[in-house]
Scaffold this motif. Structure first.
Motif, mmCIF file in Angstrom:
data_model
loop_
_atom_site.group_PDB
_atom_site.id
_atom_site.type_symbol
_atom_site.label_atom_id
_atom_site.label_comp_id
_atom_site.label_asym_id
_atom_site.label_seq_id
_atom_site.Cartn_x
_atom_site.Cartn_y
_atom_site.Cartn_z
ATOM 1 N N VAL A 191 0.878 -1.554 0.215
ATOM 2 C CA VAL A 191 0.266 0.429 -0.231
ATOM 3 C C VAL A 191 0.652 1.270 0.234
ATOM 4 C CG1 VAL A 191 -1.635 1.342 1.061
ATOM 5 C CG2 VAL A 191 -1.906 -1.339 0.675
ATOM 6 N N LEU A 192 2.093 1.184 0.978
ATOM 7 C CA LEU A 192 3.255 2.963 0.676
ATOM 8 C C LEU A 192 3.497 2.166 -0.623
ATOM 9 C CD1 LEU A 192 4.870 1.855 4.206
ATOM 10 C CD2 LEU A 192 2.810 3.751 3.829
ATOM 11 N N VAL A 193 3.861 1.539 -0.700
ATOM 12 C CA VAL A 193 4.803 1.987 -2.796
ATOM 13 C C VAL A 193 3.376 2.771 -3.379
ATOM 14 C CG1 VAL A 193 4.695 0.372 -4.797
ATOM 15 C CG2 VAL A 193 5.997 -0.095 -2.213
ATOM 16 N N ALA A 194 2.020 1.605 -3.026
ATOM 17 C CA ALA A 194 0.502 2.147 -4.412
ATOM 18 C C ALA A 194 1.093 3.595 -3.819
ATOM 19 C CB ALA A 194 -0.552 1.835 -3.480
ATOM 20 N N LEU A 195 0.975 4.405 -2.809
ATOM 21 C CA LEU A 195 0.970 5.581 -2.106
ATOM 22 C C LEU A 195 2.036 6.721 -2.672
ATOM 23 C CD1 LEU A 195 -0.468 5.000 1.228
ATOM 24 C CD2 LEU A 195 -2.459 6.600 -0.675
ATOM 25 N N MET A 245 -4.948 10.464 -12.801
ATOM 26 C CA MET A 245 -4.846 9.520 -13.393
ATOM 27 C C MET A 245 -3.578 8.896 -12.400
ATOM 28 S SD MET A 245 -1.984 10.589 -16.548
ATOM 29 C CE MET A 245 -0.172 11.186 -15.176
ATOM 30 N N LEU A 246 -2.963 8.879 -11.091
ATOM 31 C CA LEU A 246 -1.957 8.501 -10.252
ATOM 32 C C LEU A 246 -2.902 7.486 -9.675
ATOM 33 C CD1 LEU A 246 0.918 11.290 -9.781
ATOM 34 C CD2 LEU A 246 0.734 9.243 -11.128
ATOM 35 N N ILE A 247 -4.125 8.458 -9.324
ATOM 36 C CA ILE A 247 -4.685 8.012 -8.611
ATOM 37 C C ILE A 247 -5.568 6.287 -8.726
ATOM 38 C CG2 ILE A 247 -7.077 7.656 -6.959
ATOM 39 C CD1 ILE A 247 -6.555 10.424 -6.572
ATOM 40 N N LEU A 248 -5.749 6.415 -9.865
ATOM 41 C CA LEU A 248 -6.409 5.823 -11.016
ATOM 42 C C LEU A 248 -5.142 3.811 -11.390
ATOM 43 C CD1 LEU A 248 -8.270 6.736 -13.840
ATOM 44 C CD2 LEU A 248 -9.665 6.104 -11.792
ATOM 45 N N LEU A 249 -4.097 4.585 -11.387
ATOM 46 C CA LEU A 249 -3.155 3.445 -11.550
ATOM 47 C C LEU A 249 -2.780 3.242 -10.371
ATOM 48 C CD1 LEU A 249 0.141 5.904 -13.295
ATOM 49 C CD2 LEU A 249 -1.332 4.175 -14.379
ATOM 50 N N SER A 250 -2.861 3.924 -8.888
ATOM 51 C CA SER A 250 -2.520 2.851 -7.683
ATOM 52 C C SER A 250 -3.819 2.144 -7.527
ATOM 53 C CB SER A 250 -2.574 3.936 -6.982
ATOM 54 O OG SER A 250 -0.989 4.747 -6.878
ATOM 55 N N PHE A 251 -4.639 2.364 -8.340
ATOM 56 C CA PHE A 251 -5.416 1.517 -8.594
ATOM 57 C C PHE A 251 -5.843 0.274 -8.710
ATOM 58 C CE2 PHE A 251 -9.786 -0.546 -9.956
ATOM 59 C CZ PHE A 251 -10.488 -0.790 -8.652
ATOM 60 N N ILE A 252 -4.902 0.010 -9.835
ATOM 61 C CA ILE A 252 -4.997 -0.680 -10.909
ATOM 62 C C ILE A 252 -3.882 -1.245 -10.014
ATOM 63 C CG2 ILE A 252 -3.363 -1.374 -12.979
ATOM 64 C CD1 ILE A 252 -5.182 0.857 -13.744
ATOM 65 N N PHE A 253 -2.178 -1.293 -9.852
ATOM 66 C CA PHE A 253 -1.315 -2.198 -9.014
ATOM 67 C C PHE A 253 -2.115 -3.021 -7.863
ATOM 68 C CE2 PHE A 253 1.373 -1.871 -5.190
ATOM 69 C CZ PHE A 253 2.272 -2.341 -5.948
#
Length: 340
Positions: A32-36, A197-205
């Motif tokens: 989760v930290l990586v996603a953030l 855009m970054l939030i969507l990338l985090s969601f996909i990850f």
């Protein structure tokens, strides 16, 4: 006696639900930290070193408060599982860049000690810790949390109505360029909600790595989109205008950030698949109602906290009843296959 004691297996007792994912808490929180991380880096790029100080102070204070609380209460020190660090980052990303560092530290104290520690620690808390800390700050320091914003790329503090307030009052000027800027993230707002855009990338990850489930986020976002579309059409907007309203409803505020990182929290959301769908629907509906009819322009925080309170009820309501199949529910009896 010594040998018998050595061969005795330990029994661990904990509150339900009892699920195993084959992954450690530390690994999950680390992912989760990586996603953030993209949201954190972009916040520093957008708002400067002020954002970096807020994020670092929030993480350090959250970890410190958890360590201190566990030390004072005689519990096992488990700050190495990174859950407190995740709370610290999440809280930092849902405050405006104009928030004083001491205020963010105070929010961490409420999040870690009140919302998490006093309920029994990780997995036992009823409400999302980061959102509880933000709710405390929002109700205590409303002028700082919602009335002043930092213009991206400058040190100028602007005190004007947010885009959600403008949409609510009907004074927002929405065009294609505005939508693009909001998607990319070149706008004022809380530290972590700027770039869709970054939030969507985090969601996909997080989805690909299996950390989160898609049901609650999809139900929340879909409900807000459909309710906004119907509201715009009933208000006399054209189909194109309703589409613009839907995009701005999704791209503004903390909707997608909350859907990605808050409604997917293991401890405060339902564990059943139907329960997650109902949970997400409730979050989306309450968010829309507050935005459209409430006194606040944003409703994501309140909607998630309200639905947190009924998550245990949703678990009981949608849990699978083992030993009873469809025949048992229809006829009051069950077969050998149903028992299996």
């Amino acid at each position: 006696m010594t040998d018998a004691k050595a061969n005795t297996k330990e029994i661990y007792l904990s509150s339900s639900p009892h699920f195993t994912f084959g992954s450690s808490t530390q690994w999950i929180m680390g992912t989760v930290l990586v996603a953030l991380l993209p949201e954190c880096v972009y916040a520093v790029m957008l708002f400067g070193l002020r954002a970096l100080f807020i994020i670092l102070a929030s993480v350090v204070s959250a970890v410190f408060f958890e360590f201190l609380f566990q030390k004072i209460t005689g519990q096992k020190i488990i700050v190495s599982n990174l859950s407190a660090a995740v709370t610290g980052v999440l809280l930092a990303l849902v405050v405006p860049p104009t928030a004083p560092v001491w205020m963010v530290v105070l929010g961490d104290l409420v999040a870690i000690v009140v919302a998490k520690g006093l309920f029994g620690g990780i997995g036992s808390n009823v409400f999302n810790p980061a959102l509880t800390g933000r709710a405390f700050l929002f109700m205590s320091f409303a002028a700082v949390m919602g009335a002043s914003w930092l213009e991206p790329g400058t040190v100028d503090v602007i005190s004007s109505a947010t885009i959600l307030s403008q949409i609510k009052s009907g004074t927002a000027a929405i065009d294609t360029d505005t939508i693009v800027q909001y998607f990319v993230g070149n706008r004022a707002g809380c530290l972590g909600e700027s770039s869709i855009m970054l939030i969507l990338l985090s969601f996909i990850f997080l989805l690909v790595t299996g950390i989160i489930d898609w049901r609650a986020p999809a139900a929340m976002v879909g409900t807000v989109a459909m309710a906004t579309c119907f509201s715009s059409l009933l208000g006399g907007a054209s189909l194109g205008g309703a589409g613009q309203d839907v995009l701005m409803a999704l791209f503004t505020g903390g909707l997608l950030f909350g859907a990605t990182f808050m409604v997917t929290d293991y401890a405060t959301t339902p564990v059943t698949k139907p329960g997650r769908l109902v949970f997400g629907f409730g979050c989306g509906l309450i968010t829309f109602l507050i935005r459209r009819f409430g006194g606040y322009p944003e409703g994501v925080m309140f909607s998630i906290l309200i639905m947190n309170s009924i998550a245990p009820f949703l678990n009981n309501l949608t849990a699978r009843k083992y030993g009873y199949g469809e025949k048992a529910h229809r006829h009051g009896t069950f077969t050998k296959e149903d028992r299996a």
